[in-house]
Design a protein around this motif. Sequence first.
Motif, PDB file in Angstrom:
ATOM      1  N   LEU A 157      -2.897  -6.476  -4.415  1.00  0.00           N
ATOM      2  CA  LEU A 157      -1.830  -5.490  -4.243  1.00  0.00           C
ATOM      3  C   LEU A 157      -0.555  -5.936  -4.938  1.00  0.00           C
ATOM      4  N   GLU A 194     -10.209   2.653  -1.157  1.00  0.00           N
ATOM      5  CA  GLU A 194     -10.159   1.514  -2.082  1.00  0.00           C
ATOM      6  C   GLU A 194      -8.882   0.701  -1.905  1.00  0.00           C
ATOM      7  N   VAL A 195      -7.756   1.388  -1.798  1.00  0.00           N
ATOM      8  CA  VAL A 195      -6.481   0.688  -1.705  1.00  0.00           C
ATOM      9  C   VAL A 195      -6.410  -0.176  -0.446  1.00  0.00           C
ATOM     10  N   TYR A 196      -7.066   0.249   0.623  1.00  0.00           N
ATOM     11  CA  TYR A 196      -7.040  -0.506   1.871  1.00  0.00           C
ATOM     12  C   TYR A 196      -7.970  -1.716   1.852  1.00  0.00           C
ATOM     13  N   ILE A 243       0.846  -1.200   0.000  1.00  0.00           N
ATOM     14  CA  ILE A 243       0.000   0.000   0.000  1.00  0.00           C
ATOM     15  C   ILE A 243       0.879   1.246   0.000  1.00  0.00           C
ATOM     16  N   LEU A 288       2.370   1.843  -3.432  1.00  0.00           N
ATOM     17  CA  LEU A 288       1.407   2.368  -4.399  1.00  0.00           C
ATOM     18  C   LEU A 288       1.081   3.830  -4.126  1.00  0.00           C
ATOM     19  N   TYR A 329      -2.396   5.841  -5.783  1.00  0.00           N
ATOM     20  CA  TYR A 329      -3.480   6.026  -4.833  1.00  0.00           C
ATOM     21  C   TYR A 329      -3.086   7.155  -3.896  1.00  0.00           C
ATOM     22  N   ASP A 377      -7.679   7.426   0.150  1.00  0.00           N
ATOM     23  CA  ASP A 377      -8.469   6.563  -0.727  1.00  0.00           C
ATOM     24  C   ASP A 377      -8.698   5.215  -0.055  1.00  0.00           C
TER      25      ASP A 377
END
Length: 59
Positions: free
Chosen positions: A41, A32-34, A17, A20, A26, A30
């Motif tokens: 990932l 969404e990434v989590y 994460i 990114l 990201y 955000d």
Amino acid sequence: MQNYLREAVEKLRNYYIDQLIEAGLYIKSDREVYSLTLSELQSIVKKTLKNERRLGIFT
């Protein structure tokens, strides 16, 4: 034993994460990434690095 595996997976997820977010794909806020799985990932990071190498951005 399970706690060690869970911790390792969570550390790896956080690492990807962070990668990114640093790459600008990201933003930290955000959600969404989590929500992405470790496999998702890894796939995104792998594709990103492949594209960066192809473009000469990452050496």
